[in-house]
Design an enzyme around this catalytic site. Sequence first.
Site, PDB file in Angstrom:
ATOM      1  N   LYS A 185       0.861  -1.191   0.000  1.00 30.20           N
ATOM      2  CA  LYS A 185       0.000   0.000   0.000  1.00 30.20           C
ATOM      3  C   LYS A 185       0.893   1.235   0.000  1.00 30.20           C
ATOM      4  O   LYS A 185       1.553   1.531   0.987  1.00 30.20           O
ATOM      5  CB  LYS A 185      -0.890   0.039   1.249  1.00 30.20           C
ATOM      6  CG  LYS A 185      -1.895   1.166   1.176  1.00 30.20           C
ATOM      7  CD  LYS A 185      -2.280   1.737   2.523  1.00 30.20           C
ATOM      8  CE  LYS A 185      -1.701   3.068   2.859  1.00 30.20           C
ATOM      9  NZ  LYS A 185      -1.874   4.183   1.936  1.00 30.20           N
ATOM     10  N   GLU A 236      10.442   2.209  10.110  1.00 26.53           N
ATOM     11  CA  GLU A 236      11.425   3.267   9.833  1.00 26.53           C
ATOM     12  C   GLU A 236      10.689   4.597   9.892  1.00 26.53           C
ATOM     13  O   GLU A 236       9.766   4.825   9.119  1.00 26.53           O
ATOM     14  CB  GLU A 236      12.058   3.065   8.444  1.00 26.53           C
ATOM     15  CG  GLU A 236      13.086   1.962   8.383  1.00 26.53           C
ATOM     16  CD  GLU A 236      14.256   2.161   9.335  1.00 26.53           C
ATOM     17  OE1 GLU A 236      14.508   3.311   9.771  1.00 26.53           O
ATOM     18  OE2 GLU A 236      14.892   1.166   9.690  1.00 26.53           O
ATOM     19  N   CYS A 249      13.719  11.830   5.294  1.00 23.21           N
ATOM     20  CA  CYS A 249      13.831  11.438   6.704  1.00 23.21           C
ATOM     21  C   CYS A 249      15.249  11.701   7.204  1.00 23.21           C
ATOM     22  O   CYS A 249      15.474  11.934   8.384  1.00 23.21           O
ATOM     23  CB  CYS A 249      13.478   9.974   6.867  1.00 23.21           C
ATOM     24  SG  CYS A 249      14.405   8.911   5.771  1.00 23.21           S
ATOM     25  N   GLU A 306      10.435  16.907  14.516  1.00 23.84           N
ATOM     26  CA  GLU A 306      10.647  16.837  13.064  1.00 23.84           C
ATOM     27  C   GLU A 306       9.670  17.781  12.358  1.00 23.84           C
ATOM     28  O   GLU A 306       8.474  17.731  12.614  1.00 23.84           O
ATOM     29  CB  GLU A 306      10.409  15.402  12.567  1.00 23.84           C
ATOM     30  CG  GLU A 306      10.718  15.239  11.091  1.00 23.84           C
ATOM     31  CD  GLU A 306      10.388  13.837  10.566  1.00 23.84           C
ATOM     32  OE1 GLU A 306       9.270  13.366  10.793  1.00 23.84           O
ATOM     33  OE2 GLU A 306      11.274  13.239   9.924  1.00 23.84           O
TER      34      GLU A 306
HETATM   35  P1  NAP Z   1       2.672   8.736   7.383  1.00 22.17           P
HETATM   36  O1  NAP Z   1       1.606   9.746   7.414  1.00 22.17           O
HETATM   37  O2  NAP Z   1       3.039   8.054   8.652  1.00 22.17           O
HETATM   38  O3  NAP Z   1       2.215   7.650   6.278  1.00 22.17           O
HETATM   39  C1  NAP Z   1       3.034   6.581   5.907  1.00 22.17           C
HETATM   40  C2  NAP Z   1       2.169   5.471   5.339  1.00 22.17           C
HETATM   41  O4  NAP Z   1       1.337   4.960   6.385  1.00 22.17           O
HETATM   42  C3  NAP Z   1       1.220   5.929   4.235  1.00 22.17           C
HETATM   43  O5  NAP Z   1       1.079   4.920   3.275  1.00 22.17           O
HETATM   44  C4  NAP Z   1      -0.081   6.125   4.992  1.00 22.17           C
HETATM   45  O6  NAP Z   1      -1.236   6.044   4.186  1.00 22.17           O
HETATM   46  C5  NAP Z   1      -0.020   4.959   5.967  1.00 22.17           C
HETATM   47  N1  NAP Z   1      -0.889   5.107   7.129  1.00 22.17           N
HETATM   48  C6  NAP Z   1      -1.368   6.252   7.686  1.00 22.17           C
HETATM   49  N2  NAP Z   1      -2.158   5.950   8.744  1.00 22.17           N
HETATM   50  C7  NAP Z   1      -2.171   4.592   8.859  1.00 22.17           C
HETATM   51  C8  NAP Z   1      -2.805   3.675   9.750  1.00 22.17           C
HETATM   52  N3  NAP Z   1      -3.567   4.105  10.750  1.00 22.17           N
HETATM   53  N4  NAP Z   1      -2.611   2.349   9.576  1.00 22.17           N
HETATM   54  C9  NAP Z   1      -1.815   1.899   8.582  1.00 22.17           C
HETATM   55  N5  NAP Z   1      -1.200   2.727   7.683  1.00 22.17           N
HETATM   56  C10 NAP Z   1      -1.368   4.045   7.841  1.00 22.17           C
HETATM   57  O7  NAP Z   1       4.051   9.318   6.787  1.00 22.17           O
HETATM   58  P2  NAP Z   1       4.249  10.200   5.491  1.00 22.17           P
HETATM   59  O8  NAP Z   1       3.691  11.564   5.756  1.00 22.17           O
HETATM   60  O9  NAP Z   1       3.784   9.447   4.292  1.00 22.17           O
HETATM   61  O10 NAP Z   1       5.860  10.267   5.394  1.00 22.17           O
HETATM   62  C11 NAP Z   1       6.629  11.212   6.079  1.00 22.17           C
HETATM   63  C12 NAP Z   1       7.282  10.586   7.297  1.00 22.17           C
HETATM   64  O11 NAP Z   1       8.007   9.428   6.900  1.00 22.17           O
HETATM   65  C13 NAP Z   1       8.288  11.483   7.972  1.00 22.17           C
HETATM   66  O12 NAP Z   1       8.119  11.417   9.363  1.00 22.17           O
HETATM   67  C14 NAP Z   1       9.648  10.864   7.572  1.00 22.17           C
HETATM   68  O13 NAP Z   1      10.689  11.131   8.475  1.00 22.17           O
HETATM   69  C15 NAP Z   1       9.294   9.439   7.499  1.00 22.17           C
HETATM   70  N6  NAP Z   1      10.243   8.704   6.658  1.00 22.17           N
HETATM   71  C16 NAP Z   1      11.140   7.853   7.259  1.00 22.17           C
HETATM   72  C17 NAP Z   1      12.079   7.167   6.498  1.00 22.17           C
HETATM   73  C18 NAP Z   1      13.059   6.217   7.142  1.00 22.17           C
HETATM   74  O14 NAP Z   1      13.585   5.353   6.431  1.00 22.17           O
HETATM   75  N7  NAP Z   1      13.324   6.331   8.430  1.00 22.17           N
HETATM   76  C19 NAP Z   1      12.113   7.327   5.120  1.00 22.17           C
HETATM   77  C20 NAP Z   1      11.185   8.200   4.537  1.00 22.17           C
HETATM   78  C21 NAP Z   1      10.247   8.873   5.314  1.00 22.17           C
HETATM   79  P3  NAP Z   1      -1.904   7.382   3.570  1.00 22.17           P
HETATM   80  O15 NAP Z   1      -0.880   7.974   2.697  1.00 22.17           O
HETATM   81  O16 NAP Z   1      -3.065   6.851   2.841  1.00 22.17           O
HETATM   82  O17 NAP Z   1      -2.250   8.252   4.726  1.00 22.17           O
END
Ligand code: NAP
Length: 485
Positions: free
Chosen positions: A175, A250, A284, A385
């Site tokens: 997903k 992650e 990230c 962050e």
């Molecule tokens: P996010 O809002 O946490 O979403 C990540 C994924 O989780 C999306 O596919 C999202 O779907 C899904 N999701 C949201 N709520 C969920 C739930 N209740 N149950 C299951 N899945 C759910 O993060 P983002 O805004 O896409 O990405 C930014 C964040 O990612 C930042 O904090 C960044 O630091 C982090 N990041 C970390 C790394 C690493 O390797 N450490 C790499 C890249 C990014 P939807 O899109 O449909 O909401």
Amino acid sequence: MPTLFLNYINGQYVNAKSGRTFPNINPASTDEVVGLFQDSGTEDVHAAFDAAARAQPGWAALPAPRRGEYLFKAAEILESRLAKLGEEMTREEGKTLPEAKGEVKRAINIFRYFGGEGARAFSYQIPSERENVFCYTLRKPLGVVGLITPWNFPSAIPAWKMAPALVGGNTVMIKPASLAPLSAYRLVESLHEAGIPAGVLNYITGGGGSVGNAILEHSALRALSFTGSCEVGNQLHRKMAGRKVRIQLEMGGKNPTVVLRDADLDYAADILVNGAFFSTGQKCTACSRAIIEKVVYELLVEKLLTKTRKLKVGNGLEPGIDIGPAVDSNQLETDLKYIEIARNEGAQLLCGGTRVAGGAYDKGYFIEPTIFAGVTPEMRIAQEEVFGPVLALMVANDFDDAMRLANCVKFGLSASIVSRDLARVHQFINRIEAGLITVNLPTAGVEYQLPFGGTKESSFGMREQGPAALDFYTETRTVYLKYTQ
Ligand code: NAP
């Protein structure tokens, strides 16, 4: 009429059962709908799990080098379309075209690397203390694995989860983030065209709360790999508690670059600009804290401001643009909210701080690269962050003070140091609390053949990428074989 993109379940492109779709909007030009994607729900997820569970034994029975061949073929297909896929990524996520093409190339390299791992997935042969007993380990797949990915690396992250999962003999349910689902769709399409058997790979779009949640709750799930925010990652961690599902999270970072007194200051300023502002700070591993030794602080800040003021913000499809838009209105609001918080807490705004407006800019979510001075460790801008082009400057009295400042956050994803002092560099490497440590390089810029992951609140579970990735996606079996009776 925008192009309609379907789910991919059991080798077929299919509509969501709901009959609903959602738009993928270009953040640089919000009039443009990049595509319409399926607004899926539990029924679609169950159909994909059924297909993945049926396909798994056959896929696992195929020798690993032959599983790898599908990745090699898909890499070739992607390479032949690199220019188009790069442009699509810029349209859906906003990063500049060179950054987007670089990311597609990285996904191709990941497919090739893990295609090769099919023939290199080593196990151990370990001597027994008994006579005529031969001991060794085997790697076995886990079963059906769920992959949930973020929008900021919409091709590389799905690629670095999918490829080791597949080559390890698992079947996959992915997903992607709703803000940028097209790049992952293209990876899936390349594997379909490469002839991957039906059910081995399944792609479903839709909200985190619906599709994401249905993946977590499915009884056939054997492993979950998630990349995204700490908030969602921690929720998933709590939900999975007590279940025997392998989990890898992650999450976010608050990554420091430490600049010591002996550094080449022009070089250090370039590293800070690259780490903090490229990809609009939406990495990230982006640098969001510069910790600078007092004796070189003024001079370095002057150089940093000169370089930052030259950066061009705009539509990433245009040549010469350094910084694309924030990914959506929510992220832009978050960036502006943190700028306001920093001002209210007494940080001094040195440059940027506002939305870029007027003319074509009004159609996108553009923001100036922003630098705050006088940031102290208790301020929120030093602890939380932002995920935007916002850099906090902190003054360190000496090396020990720099280490104290660098480590005083809950995160531990990446960290860098700029110095030619070998002793200090090694002390930094030993003392810094980060999973990824760089020296005389930006905090961002990881390569696929090395393990990747953070420490503290940034990550949980085994490492991704490199040889470590297969440890997550396979299980070790231990064999004791006595060859006489
Ligand atoms: P996010 O809002 O946490 O979403 C990540 C994924 O989780 C999306 O596919 C999202 O779907 C899904 N999701 C949201 N709520 C969920 C739930 N209740 N149950 C299951 N899945 C759910 O993060 P983002 O805004 O896409 O990405 C930014 C964040 O990612 C930042 O904090 C960044 O630091 C982090 N990041 C970390 C790394 C690493 O390797 N450490 C790499 C890249 C990014 P939807 O899109 O449909 O909401």
